[in-house]
Design a protein around this motif. Structure first.
Motif, PDB file in Angstrom:
ATOM      1  N   PHE A 135       0.938  -1.244  -0.004  1.00 50.87           N
ATOM      2  CA  PHE A 135      -0.048   0.153   0.006  1.00 50.87           C
ATOM      3  C   PHE A 135       0.706   1.248   0.112  1.00 50.87           C
ATOM      4  O   PHE A 135       0.296   2.493  -0.014  1.00 50.87           O
ATOM      5  N   ARG A 136       2.253   1.085  -0.133  1.00 54.63           N
ATOM      6  CA  ARG A 136       3.113   2.191   0.099  1.00 54.63           C
ATOM      7  C   ARG A 136       2.732   3.416  -0.983  1.00 54.63           C
ATOM      8  O   ARG A 136       2.706   4.690  -0.442  1.00 54.63           O
ATOM      9  N   MET A 137       2.321   2.951  -2.234  1.00 53.88           N
ATOM     10  CA  MET A 137       2.470   4.186  -3.025  1.00 53.88           C
ATOM     11  C   MET A 137       0.709   4.473  -3.175  1.00 53.88           C
ATOM     12  O   MET A 137       0.305   5.140  -4.073  1.00 53.88           O
ATOM     13  N   ASP A 138      -0.278   3.777  -2.657  1.00 54.54           N
ATOM     14  CA  ASP A 138      -1.516   4.178  -2.434  1.00 54.54           C
ATOM     15  C   ASP A 138      -1.744   5.579  -1.910  1.00 54.54           C
ATOM     16  O   ASP A 138      -1.280   6.051  -0.912  1.00 54.54           O
ATOM     17  N   PRO A 139      -2.186   6.512  -2.834  1.00 55.66           N
ATOM     18  CA  PRO A 139      -2.354   7.919  -2.222  1.00 55.66           C
ATOM     19  C   PRO A 139      -3.317   8.099  -1.022  1.00 55.66           C
ATOM     20  O   PRO A 139      -3.065   9.131  -0.268  1.00 55.66           O
ATOM     21  N   GLU A 140      -4.004   7.089  -0.880  1.00 54.55           N
ATOM     22  CA  GLU A 140      -4.789   7.114   0.491  1.00 54.55           C
ATOM     23  C   GLU A 140      -4.049   6.890   1.578  1.00 54.55           C
ATOM     24  O   GLU A 140      -4.556   7.122   2.795  1.00 54.55           O
ATOM     25  N   VAL A 141      -2.965   6.151   1.513  1.00 53.74           N
ATOM     26  CA  VAL A 141      -2.352   5.416   2.522  1.00 53.74           C
ATOM     27  C   VAL A 141      -0.970   6.350   3.024  1.00 53.74           C
ATOM     28  O   VAL A 141      -0.098   6.487   2.166  1.00 53.74           O
ATOM     29  N   PRO A 142      -0.930   6.966   4.039  1.00 52.86           N
ATOM     30  CA  PRO A 142       0.275   7.604   4.457  1.00 52.86           C
ATOM     31  C   PRO A 142       1.460   6.743   4.613  1.00 52.86           C
ATOM     32  O   PRO A 142       1.320   5.495   5.203  1.00 52.86           O
ATOM     33  N   LEU A 143       2.703   7.253   4.291  1.00 56.70           N
ATOM     34  CA  LEU A 143       4.049   6.555   4.174  1.00 56.70           C
ATOM     35  C   LEU A 143       4.823   7.165   5.185  1.00 56.70           C
ATOM     36  O   LEU A 143       5.252   8.371   4.833  1.00 56.70           O
ATOM     37  N   VAL A 144       4.967   6.577   6.302  1.00 56.78           N
ATOM     38  CA  VAL A 144       5.597   7.460   7.452  1.00 56.78           C
ATOM     39  C   VAL A 144       6.982   6.965   8.066  1.00 56.78           C
ATOM     40  O   VAL A 144       7.050   5.750   8.407  1.00 56.78           O
ATOM     41  N   ILE A 145       7.938   7.901   8.383  1.00 59.47           N
ATOM     42  CA  ILE A 145       8.716   7.970   9.255  1.00 59.47           C
ATOM     43  C   ILE A 145       8.665   8.903  10.202  1.00 59.47           C
ATOM     44  O   ILE A 145       8.646   9.855   9.808  1.00 59.47           O
ATOM     45  N   PRO A 146       8.276   8.308  11.485  1.00 60.48           N
ATOM     46  CA  PRO A 146       7.976   9.240  12.422  1.00 60.48           C
ATOM     47  C   PRO A 146       8.848  10.529  12.841  1.00 60.48           C
ATOM     48  O   PRO A 146       8.455  11.525  13.164  1.00 60.48           O
ATOM     49  N   GLU A 147      10.099  10.213  12.441  1.00 58.90           N
ATOM     50  CA  GLU A 147      10.985  11.573  12.626  1.00 58.90           C
ATOM     51  C   GLU A 147      11.181  12.550  11.513  1.00 58.90           C
ATOM     52  O   GLU A 147      11.436  13.784  11.444  1.00 58.90           O
ATOM     53  N   VAL A 148      10.518  12.137  10.330  1.00 58.05           N
ATOM     54  CA  VAL A 148      10.561  12.706   8.986  1.00 58.05           C
ATOM     55  C   VAL A 148       9.254  13.361   8.614  1.00 58.05           C
ATOM     56  O   VAL A 148       9.168  14.480   8.554  1.00 58.05           O
TER      57      VAL A 148
END
Lengths: 360, 360
Positions: A135-148
């Motif tokens: 789902f990484r590239m799904d526009p509805e799904v956030p792709l998250v590095i908490p520090e970033v």
């Protein structure tokens, strides 16, 4: 790091899922994070390398949980796994009701499993933190590095089903170092060459490496991910696309060459950065010194810099070889060398940190 | 490759240097390159890894020699080494007259030995092909890769003392692939990340690696060369400076990050190229296919690309992962991955090829 929760034995809170997940050997002496006010957590792919790391990270960070459910494929169902003084029976993730009552489901069982079962977890009201690429590239799904980019998941709330994707390990390790510099001087182009551990290629590769047999013996080779039409392999394309999504910058130019090296654990990356604004080396070092989750190892006199061995089992990404890029004018280039544990910050730790943000 | 010379036994031509270098076990059956019309050759550092490779390359290419003198430090003097059916006694390179009558002296015994003894060889009328870094950046000394810049040594003649420098192994391997492309589209900037074998760090490092002990065990680390003031290590600065000299282009911008990997032999390099003129991938592949000393291994479907194991003991530099760089516009960028045997083309072979040019 959070303080570990008090060691409290609450067996009645376990086993909410009918037929399993019960504590078998309760112990009140072990340090644990079992807390009535914590979320109900499921781990999908609990028997795999990252699944096991999820458990270690939950324990070491004292991530609070009201109950814990270990899920895996039918093949692994019935296995018993000890954790924090309890024994859990691995449940079949495809069984009806597998996600009933689950608040947070940490998935790490491959893209196919995520695609097949994450929707059911979401429908049950769980927030899925997915470690696969599904789902990484799904526009509805956030792709998250908490520090970033914590802001990307600001709308995600416990109790309301959703998916948050964990980026690829190489991307996380690279961006942990590049982002603080990007915030200051804006990266316009990034050239990455990776030195990736065999562990990313699975247990069989690690065994081959240990025995120094076949292709992993004293050799390096282009990453084993399939090559796509433009000649990049999928691992490299993850670096290109995920960076754009995480930085929310469609224009950032990225190229990557991903190579496997005979190392058991932790990835290294040679990263060349081109900035929009000037950034001198001393300022870069100050910025990295202040960055959360980053450790500088950059002792030129004794030739001591990050190595995969040194960062193995460590939370922080290590950065060294920080130097002005001779091939770029006006202080607009920097070369750095980054190492990070791809199972820890590159997978399990990052996912648990995402889960922690849901508790804030 | 030259045909091997006829196997002719001419013991009277050996031992020209008083007191040593005589054939002890003459044999007329072995393939050899002993020829009356060949030059008198001395090998300095004959007992070292590159010195030994000099002998193998001389033999396999049938490099003609009228006589052969093996020179080394006093410590190794007196050792007997068999070669092409003869046995040679290693001579002390510091002894008076050590270079008398020598036409070509192949040096590979470190910069200190070259600085101390190459002038004596030159004074004796020998052409020194020096594998150390001692004279590489001397403006009077040509720095030569025969496939790349043969013109730089056009003025050097047998019989007239001179020094020709062999570039550093990483530079040779990189430029073997980059130069044909540079000739076509002009490289304006190059970003290199290396994956260098432990053999370059000496026999002790190889032994450590074989036993998987200490720092070479399942680990990678920044190249062991000392760091200079700008934060680059000397290995990286060789890549920067030698490229400029070999291409005779003071403006070409180069940056490098040099890393050691647990590989016994052969270096790999991830090379990102930025061109002045557009160069598409297919044209690049055609150019590399036609390039002398370069082999393309670039099978995307089966994920088969150059590896250090595959190029070990091979003459050619292997190039693969040839692809348009996504991070550069207008077809002005290319990513390639290069592997080459750093003892063969990166050292001994290149030096012997330089010597061959003197015979043309």
């Amino acid at each position: 790091m959070q303080a570990a929760a008090a060691a409290v034995h609450r067996p009645h809170l376990l086993g909410a899922y009918p037929g399993g997940g019960r504590a078998r050997r309760p112990s009140s002496t072990v340090r644990m994070a079992l807390r009535e006010d914590g979320p109900s957590v499921a781990i999908v792919g609990a028997t795999g390398a990252v699944g096991q790391e999820f458990l270690r990270v939950i324990s070491s960070r004292g991530f609070p949980y009201r109950s814990l459910r270990l899920l895996a494929s039918e093949r692994s169902a019935g296995k018993r796994l000890p954790f924090e003084g309890q024994e859990y029976t691995v449940q079949d993730l495809a069984a009806p009701g597998a996600f009933d009552g689950v608040d947070i489901a940490l998935f790490s069982a491959g893209g196919g499993v995520s695609r097949a079962h994450a929707p059911a977890a979401v429908a049950s009201g769980a927030v899925v933190v997915d470690n696969s690429s599904a789902f990484r590239m799904d526009p509805e799904v956030p792709l998250v590095i908490p520090e970033v980019n914590p802001e990307a998941m600001a709308h995600v709330r416990l109790g309301k089903g959703a998916i948050v994707a964990n980026p690829n390990c190489s991307t996380i390790i690279c961006l942990m170092a590049a982002t603080p510099l990007h915030r200051h001087a804006k990266v316009v182009r990034m050239v990455v060459s990776t030195y990736q551990a065999a562990s990313g290629a699975g247990a069989a590769a690690m065994e081959e490496l240990k025995l120094q047999t076949q292709e992993y013996a004293f050799n390096i080779f282009s990453h084993n991910a399939p090559i796509v039409e433009n000649g990049y392999n999928e691992e490299e394309m993850k670096m290109v696309k995920e960076t754009r999504k995480i930085w929310n910058d469609k224009d950032v130019k990225v190229t990557a060459t991903c190579i496997r090296v005979p190392v058991m654990r932790a990835h290294a990356e040679s990263v060349n950065l081109q900035f929009e604004k000037p950034l001198d080396e001393d300022t870069a070092r100050e910025i990295l010194r202040a960055a959360e989750g980053v450790t500088i190892i950059d002792d030129r006199a004794s030739n001591r810099f990050p190595t995969p061995l040194e960062v193995s089992d460590k939370d922080d990404v290590a950065v060294g070889r920080i130097r002005q890029d001779l091939s770029q004018d006006d202080n607009k280039g920097l070369d750095i060398f980054v190492c990070g544990d791809q199972i820890r910050k590159g997978a399990a730790l990052n996912a648990v940190q995402i889960a922690e943000m849901l508790l804030k």
